[in-house]
Design a protein around this motif. Structure first.
Motif, PDB file in Angstrom:
ATOM      1  N   GLU A   1      40.947   7.887   5.685  1.00 12.41           N
ATOM      2  CA  GLU A   1      42.264   8.250   6.240  1.00 12.41           C
ATOM      3  C   GLU A   1      42.793   7.143   7.157  1.00 12.41           C
ATOM      4  O   GLU A   1      43.968   6.783   7.084  1.00 12.41           O
ATOM      5  CB  GLU A   1      42.151   9.562   7.036  1.00 12.41           C
TER       6      GLU A   1
ATOM      7  N   THR B   1      49.223   1.694   4.784  1.00  9.52           N
ATOM      8  CA  THR B   1      50.547   2.210   4.392  1.00  9.52           C
ATOM      9  C   THR B   1      51.512   2.333   5.563  1.00  9.52           C
ATOM     10  O   THR B   1      52.701   2.554   5.348  1.00  9.52           O
ATOM     11  CB  THR B   1      50.419   3.621   3.764  1.00  9.52           C
TER      12      THR B   1
ATOM     13  N   GLU C   1      32.262  13.716   5.894  1.00 15.91           N
ATOM     14  CA  GLU C   1      33.394  13.927   6.811  1.00 15.91           C
ATOM     15  C   GLU C   1      33.738  12.616   7.527  1.00 15.91           C
ATOM     16  O   GLU C   1      34.912  12.290   7.716  1.00 15.91           O
ATOM     17  CB  GLU C   1      33.022  15.032   7.816  1.00 15.91           C
TER      18      GLU C   1
ATOM     19  N   ASN D   1      35.442  10.362   5.069  1.00 17.18           N
ATOM     20  CA  ASN D   1      36.801  10.875   4.857  1.00 17.18           C
ATOM     21  C   ASN D   1      37.729  10.360   5.957  1.00 17.18           C
ATOM     22  O   ASN D   1      38.848   9.915   5.693  1.00 17.18           O
ATOM     23  CB  ASN D   1      36.754  12.411   4.841  1.00 17.18           C
TER      24      ASN D   1
ATOM     25  N   ALA E   1      47.803   6.069  -1.887  1.00 17.93           N
ATOM     26  CA  ALA E   1      47.341   6.611  -0.596  1.00 17.93           C
ATOM     27  C   ALA E   1      46.978   8.078  -0.782  1.00 17.93           C
ATOM     28  O   ALA E   1      45.947   8.553  -0.301  1.00 17.93           O
ATOM     29  CB  ALA E   1      48.434   6.453   0.458  1.00 17.93           C
ATOM     30  N   LYS E   2      47.852   8.787  -1.516  1.00 18.38           N
ATOM     31  CA  LYS E   2      47.587  10.208  -1.763  1.00 18.38           C
ATOM     32  C   LYS E   2      46.278  10.376  -2.552  1.00 18.38           C
ATOM     33  O   LYS E   2      45.426  11.201  -2.187  1.00 18.38           O
ATOM     34  CB  LYS E   2      48.755  10.834  -2.533  1.00 18.38           C
TER      35      LYS E   2
ATOM     36  N   GLN F   1      53.567   5.425   5.430  1.00 17.84           N
ATOM     37  CA  GLN F   1      54.603   5.590   4.400  1.00 17.84           C
ATOM     38  C   GLN F   1      53.977   6.215   3.164  1.00 17.84           C
ATOM     39  O   GLN F   1      52.810   5.959   2.860  1.00 17.84           O
ATOM     40  CB  GLN F   1      55.216   4.228   4.020  1.00 17.84           C
TER      41      GLN F   1
ATOM     42  N   LYS G   1      43.179   9.608  -0.285  1.00 17.00           N
ATOM     43  CA  LYS G   1      42.897  10.662   0.700  1.00 17.00           C
ATOM     44  C   LYS G   1      42.421  11.939   0.021  1.00 17.00           C
ATOM     45  O   LYS G   1      41.507  12.613   0.517  1.00 17.00           O
ATOM     46  CB  LYS G   1      44.146  10.953   1.533  1.00 17.00           C
TER      47      LYS G   1
ATOM     48  N   ASN H   1      37.837  18.968  12.027  1.00 17.16           N
ATOM     49  CA  ASN H   1      36.974  19.476  10.941  1.00 17.16           C
ATOM     50  C   ASN H   1      35.501  19.157  11.186  1.00 17.16           C
ATOM     51  O   ASN H   1      34.622  19.955  10.892  1.00 17.16           O
ATOM     52  CB  ASN H   1      37.383  18.874   9.591  1.00 17.16           C
TER      53      ASN H   1
HETATM   54  N1  LIG Z   1      50.507   7.845   3.061  1.00 22.66           N
HETATM   55  C1  LIG Z   1      50.427   8.911   2.252  1.00 22.66           C
HETATM   56  N2  LIG Z   1      50.986   8.876   1.014  1.00 22.66           N
HETATM   57  C2  LIG Z   1      50.892   9.935   0.177  1.00 22.66           C
HETATM   58  N3  LIG Z   1      50.274  11.084   0.468  1.00 22.66           N
HETATM   59  C3  LIG Z   1      49.685  11.183   1.676  1.00 22.66           C
HETATM   60  C4  LIG Z   1      49.724  10.125   2.630  1.00 22.66           C
HETATM   61  N4  LIG Z   1      49.056  10.509   3.734  1.00 22.66           N
HETATM   62  C5  LIG Z   1      48.608  11.748   3.487  1.00 22.66           C
HETATM   63  N5  LIG Z   1      48.968  12.165   2.254  1.00 22.66           N
HETATM   64  C6  LIG Z   1      48.654  13.480   1.638  1.00 22.66           C
HETATM   65  O1  LIG Z   1      48.512  14.440   2.659  1.00 22.66           O
HETATM   66  C7  LIG Z   1      47.171  14.979   2.652  1.00 22.66           C
HETATM   67  C8  LIG Z   1      46.699  15.180   4.077  1.00 22.66           C
HETATM   68  O2  LIG Z   1      46.601  13.920   4.685  1.00 22.66           O
HETATM   69  P1  LIG Z   1      46.215  13.741   6.211  1.00 22.66           P
HETATM   70  O3  LIG Z   1      46.131  12.313   6.548  1.00 22.66           O
HETATM   71  O4  LIG Z   1      47.106  14.603   7.029  1.00 22.66           O
HETATM   72  O5  LIG Z   1      44.786  14.327   6.200  1.00 22.66           O
HETATM   73  P2  LIG Z   1      44.297  15.543   7.075  1.00 22.66           P
HETATM   74  O6  LIG Z   1      45.017  16.792   6.655  1.00 22.66           O
HETATM   75  O7  LIG Z   1      44.357  15.111   8.484  1.00 22.66           O
HETATM   76  O8  LIG Z   1      42.833  15.605   6.523  1.00 22.66           O
HETATM   77  P3  LIG Z   1      41.608  16.088   7.372  1.00 22.66           P
HETATM   78  O9  LIG Z   1      41.904  17.546   7.621  1.00 22.66           O
HETATM   79  O10 LIG Z   1      40.440  15.845   6.450  1.00 22.66           O
HETATM   80  O11 LIG Z   1      41.577  15.241   8.607  1.00 22.66           O
HETATM   81  C9  LIG Z   1      46.332  13.958   1.872  1.00 22.66           C
HETATM   82  O12 LIG Z   1      45.206  14.558   1.250  1.00 22.66           O
HETATM   83  C10 LIG Z   1      47.352  13.444   0.857  1.00 22.66           C
HETATM   84  O13 LIG Z   1      47.453  14.338  -0.254  1.00 22.66           O
END
Ligand SMILES: Nc1ncnc2c1ncn2[C@@H]1O[C@H](COP(=O)(O)OP(=O)(O)OP(=O)(O)O)[C@@H](O)[C@H]1O
Length: 132
Positions: free
Chosen positions: A81, A88, A74, A77, A96-97, A91, A100, A35
């Motif tokens: 993450e 976590t 960014e 963010n 966490a949700k 997990q 993020k 991104n």
């Molecule tokens: N450990 C977790 N517990 C609960 N939900 C999670 C967890 N990890 C991710 N998520 C959910 O999944 C979504 C995407 O998370 P992810 O870590 O894949 O980010 P991403 O798609 O790589 O984001 P970006 O595109 O900004 O890098 C988060 O916004 C959250 O809603």
């Protein structure tokens, strides 16, 4: 090892060393975040367009502010993450949700701001160019 020694283990005494680690951070985030690369490409296009359309100083300032805001958000963010995944261990957790999703929301807001700024600056200029 006592706690105080452990805490100082990663401390940098030299400015040069701190600067090097900050650059390493930028390199890592650019290598890992698709991104961010997309945002940098969009920023490069906006800068070229700005140069072509001969923006005024105040317009350059708004453009740089928008680009910097998106990039900083960014990066934060990605920081969020990484920390969430570390804590976590990948997990599912409702906090966490939330964390993020909030960090992603900050990126979305700044991208929206950048889009508004770009529309205000570029649309009238392109419109005039097409009319002339
Ligand atoms: N450990 C977790 N517990 C609960 N939900 C999670 C967890 N990890 C991710 N998520 C959910 O999944 C979504 C995407 O998370 P992810 O870590 O894949 O980010 P991403 O798609 O790589 O984001 P970006 O595109 O900004 O890098 C988060 O916004 C959250 O809603």
């Amino acid at each position: 090892m006592d706690l105080k020694n452990n805490k100082n283990r990663w401390k940098h005494t030299k400015f040069k060393q701190s600067f090097y680690h900050a650059c390493q951070g930028l390199k890592t985030v650019m290598g890992e975040e698709r991104n961010l690369r997309f945002h940098l490409l969009a920023a490069a296009l906006a800068l070229v367009l700005g140069w072509f359309l001969k923006l005024a100083a105040s317009e350059w300032l708004w453009l740089f502010l928008s680009i910097t805001l998106v990039i900083i958000n960014e990066i934060w963010n990605t920081v969020a993450e990484n920390i969430v995944d570390l804590v976590t261990d990948y997990q599912y957790h409702i906090l966490a949700k939330k964390a993020k999703d909030m960090a992603a929301g900050a990126v979305l807001l700044s991208a929206f701001f950048a889009l508004i700024v770009a529309l205000i600056i570029f649309v009238p200029k392109i419109y005039n160019l097409l009319l002339s």
